[in-house]
Design an enzyme around this catalytic site. Structure first.
Site, PDB file in Angstrom:
ATOM      1  CE  LYS A  65      -2.020  -1.104   3.860  1.00 52.81           C
ATOM      2  NZ  LYS A  65      -1.198  -2.530   4.401  1.00 52.81           N
ATOM      3  NE  ARG A 114      -4.323  -1.565  10.604  1.00 47.76           N
ATOM      4  CZ  ARG A 114      -3.552  -0.923   9.798  1.00 47.76           C
ATOM      5  NH1 ARG A 114      -3.436   0.223   9.453  1.00 47.76           N
ATOM      6  NH2 ARG A 114      -2.279  -1.634   9.615  1.00 47.76           N
ATOM      7  NE  ARG A 172       7.375  -2.419   6.301  1.00 46.64           N
ATOM      8  CZ  ARG A 172       6.004  -2.484   6.406  1.00 46.64           C
ATOM      9  NH1 ARG A 172       5.293  -2.011   5.290  1.00 46.64           N
ATOM     10  NH2 ARG A 172       5.503  -3.022   7.374  1.00 46.64           N
ATOM     11  NE  ARG A 196       6.184  -0.138  10.260  1.00 50.73           N
ATOM     12  CZ  ARG A 196       4.778  -0.489   9.682  1.00 50.73           C
ATOM     13  NH1 ARG A 196       4.688   0.060   8.576  1.00 50.73           N
ATOM     14  NH2 ARG A 196       3.989  -1.233  10.346  1.00 50.73           N
ATOM     15  NE  ARG A 225       2.216  -4.592  11.514  1.00 49.43           N
ATOM     16  CZ  ARG A 225       3.558  -4.677  11.173  1.00 49.43           C
ATOM     17  NH1 ARG A 225       4.598  -5.106  11.648  1.00 49.43           N
ATOM     18  NH2 ARG A 225       3.585  -4.078   9.807  1.00 49.43           N
TER      19      ARG A 225
HETATM   20  P1  ADP Z   1       1.514  -1.959   7.891  1.00 50.26           P
HETATM   21  O1  ADP Z   1       2.326  -1.226   6.852  1.00 50.26           O
HETATM   22  O2  ADP Z   1       1.982  -3.122   8.470  1.00 50.26           O
HETATM   23  O3  ADP Z   1       0.079  -2.095   7.182  1.00 50.26           O
HETATM   24  P2  ADP Z   1       0.512   0.579   9.488  1.00 50.26           P
HETATM   25  O4  ADP Z   1       1.788   1.300   9.148  1.00 50.26           O
HETATM   26  O5  ADP Z   1      -0.411   0.941   8.381  1.00 50.26           O
HETATM   27  O6  ADP Z   1       1.052  -1.082   8.970  1.00 50.26           O
HETATM   28  O7  ADP Z   1       0.285   0.474  11.136  1.00 50.26           O
HETATM   29  C1  ADP Z   1       1.234   0.269  11.971  1.00 50.26           C
HETATM   30  C2  ADP Z   1       0.208  -0.071  13.271  1.00 50.26           C
HETATM   31  O8  ADP Z   1      -0.569   1.184  13.492  1.00 50.26           O
HETATM   32  C3  ADP Z   1      -0.847  -0.988  13.170  1.00 50.26           C
HETATM   33  O9  ADP Z   1      -0.163  -2.303  13.619  1.00 50.26           O
HETATM   34  C4  ADP Z   1      -1.688  -0.417  14.209  1.00 50.26           C
HETATM   35  O10 ADP Z   1      -1.221  -0.665  15.730  1.00 50.26           O
HETATM   36  C5  ADP Z   1      -1.654   1.063  14.188  1.00 50.26           C
HETATM   37  N1  ADP Z   1      -2.666   1.541  13.213  1.00 50.26           N
HETATM   38  C6  ADP Z   1      -2.314   2.374  11.952  1.00 50.26           C
HETATM   39  N2  ADP Z   1      -3.628   2.538  11.536  1.00 50.26           N
HETATM   40  C7  ADP Z   1      -4.706   1.978  12.196  1.00 50.26           C
HETATM   41  C8  ADP Z   1      -6.084   2.364  12.210  1.00 50.26           C
HETATM   42  N3  ADP Z   1      -6.768   2.803  11.256  1.00 50.26           N
HETATM   43  N4  ADP Z   1      -6.799   1.626  13.115  1.00 50.26           N
HETATM   44  C9  ADP Z   1      -6.150   1.106  14.345  1.00 50.26           C
HETATM   45  N5  ADP Z   1      -4.700   0.906  14.514  1.00 50.26           N
HETATM   46  C10 ADP Z   1      -3.874   1.513  13.234  1.00 50.26           C
HETATM   47  P1  ADP Z   2       2.251  -1.962   3.249  1.00 48.07           P
HETATM   48  O1  ADP Z   2       2.084  -0.453   3.098  1.00 48.07           O
HETATM   49  O2  ADP Z   2       0.929  -2.529   2.553  1.00 48.07           O
HETATM   50  O3  ADP Z   2       2.413  -2.388   4.765  1.00 48.07           O
HETATM   51  P2  ADP Z   2       4.787  -1.684   1.911  1.00 48.07           P
HETATM   52  O4  ADP Z   2       4.314  -0.910   0.565  1.00 48.07           O
HETATM   53  O5  ADP Z   2       5.405  -1.104   3.045  1.00 48.07           O
HETATM   54  O6  ADP Z   2       3.185  -2.481   2.289  1.00 48.07           O
HETATM   55  O7  ADP Z   2       5.582  -2.915   1.325  1.00 48.07           O
HETATM   56  C1  ADP Z   2       6.342  -3.804   1.930  1.00 48.07           C
HETATM   57  C2  ADP Z   2       7.854  -4.046   1.549  1.00 48.07           C
HETATM   58  O8  ADP Z   2       7.497  -4.838   0.271  1.00 48.07           O
HETATM   59  C3  ADP Z   2       8.577  -2.992   1.190  1.00 48.07           C
HETATM   60  O9  ADP Z   2       9.870  -3.124   1.546  1.00 48.07           O
HETATM   61  C4  ADP Z   2       8.309  -2.678  -0.416  1.00 48.07           C
HETATM   62  O10 ADP Z   2       9.429  -2.238  -0.996  1.00 48.07           O
HETATM   63  C5  ADP Z   2       8.230  -4.200  -0.873  1.00 48.07           C
HETATM   64  N1  ADP Z   2       7.306  -4.468  -1.842  1.00 48.07           N
HETATM   65  C6  ADP Z   2       5.816  -3.569  -2.053  1.00 48.07           C
HETATM   66  N2  ADP Z   2       5.182  -4.055  -3.131  1.00 48.07           N
HETATM   67  C7  ADP Z   2       6.076  -5.088  -3.668  1.00 48.07           C
HETATM   68  C8  ADP Z   2       5.740  -5.837  -4.806  1.00 48.07           C
HETATM   69  N3  ADP Z   2       4.569  -5.800  -5.566  1.00 48.07           N
HETATM   70  N4  ADP Z   2       6.640  -6.873  -4.925  1.00 48.07           N
HETATM   71  C9  ADP Z   2       7.747  -7.218  -4.146  1.00 48.07           C
HETATM   72  N5  ADP Z   2       8.114  -6.183  -3.197  1.00 48.07           N
HETATM   73  C10 ADP Z   2       7.155  -5.258  -2.850  1.00 48.07           C
END
Ligand code: ADP
Ligand code: ADP
Ligand code: ZN
Length: 218
Positions: free
Chosen positions: A13, A88, A127, A161, A172
């Site tokens: 995302k 979420r 990542r 992170r 998660r």
């Molecule tokens: P990821 O990249 O793994 O999808 P995020 O960066 O979006 O994770 O979120 C990291 C953490 O922040 C989540 O595991 C949760 O604890 C908190 N968080 C983020 N967005 C939300 C939301 N919309 N509702 C509840 N918790 C959230």
């Molecule tokens: P999210 O925001 O959904 O948690 P990220 O965009 O941070 O996910 O992506 C997670 C990890 O995977 C990052 O290190 C990113 O560079 C890598 N990544 C994202 N999209 C792809 C893909 N289509 N194929 C392989 N690696 C990817």
């Protein structure tokens, strides 16, 4: 263009939001980034969210809806936004609908990233991000063009992170399946859901999103 990016942690995302914001000239609203900034700043919200995030659980709907209400009222969101990590839960999705309705707005599309759970652990384990501008990278799938130097801002400092460890990632994923996955049906029923194959390469996923948005007004 008012977009939601929906998918499990590691689905891609944030990576896709990086080019979508350039393409449409609208802000990328990552609730995860906002919460990490609040934790770093030591604000009241940061203090409440820190331990919950470290465990890989969800921060309360009340806090999250408050954060988004405040952010959507900023002038840069007037022409649209890319929501990443929000909503979420069903309660958050309903609150978002209500917030937008108050303003006479609605979502144009919800992009669902369809990914097999097996790849997520490898994506999250590799990542890292630029410490200065936040640009996202991956040890195998998205290395900086020049080793050790951020493509976007030239910084040579990178961070990982705190919640990208095995235990928190497992929690998660579980939180996603239990609390967030029901949003797929919620948005499908509203006719705004577009699903892309999140297993493809980064550039193929970008192309699929561009195609999915072709008939959406910008
Ligand atoms: P990821 O990249 O793994 O999808 P995020 O960066 O979006 O994770 O979120 C990291 C953490 O922040 C989540 O595991 C949760 O604890 C908190 N968080 C983020 N967005 C939300 C939301 N919309 N509702 C509840 N918790 C959230
Ligand atoms: P999210 O925001 O959904 O948690 P990220 O965009 O941070 O996910 O992506 C997670 C990890 O995977 C990052 O290190 C990113 O560079 C890598 N990544 C994202 N999209 C792809 C893909 N289509 N194929 C392989 N690696 C990817
Ligand atoms: Zn950078």
């Amino acid at each position: 263009m008012r977009l939601v990016l929906l998918g499990p942690p590691g689905a891609g995302k944030g990576t896709q939001a990086q080019w979508l914001k350039e393409r449409f000239g609208i802000p990328h609203l990552s609730t995860g980034d906002m919460l990490r900034e609040a934790v770093a700043a030591g604000s009241e919200i940061g203090r409440q969210a820190k331990a919950v995030m470290e465990r890989g659980e969800l921060v309360s709907d009340a806090i999250m809806v408050g954060v988004i209400r405040e952010r959507l009222s900023q002038p840069d969101c007037a022409r649209g936004f890319i929501l990443d990590g929000f909503p979420r839960t069903l309660a958050q999705a309903e609150a978002l609908d209500a917030l937008l309705a108050e303003r006479g707005e609605k979502l144009d599309a919800v992009i669902e990233f369809a990914v097999e759970p097996e790849v997520l652990v490898a994506r999250i384990a590799g990542r890292f991000a630029c410490a200065k501008c936040g640009a996202g990278y991956h040890e195998r799938f998205k290395r900086p063009r020049v080793e050790g130097v951020c493509d976007v801002c030239g910084s040579t400092e990178f961070v990982r992170r705190a919640d990208d460890n095995e235990e928190a990632v497992r929690r998660r994923l579980q939180a996603y399946l239990e609390q967030t996955a029901p949003l797929v049906a919620f948005y499908r029923a509203r006719g705004v859901l577009r699903t892309v194959d999140g297993m493809a390469s980064i550039s193929e996923v970008s192309n699929a999103i561009a195609r999915a948005l072709e008939d959406v007004r910008s």
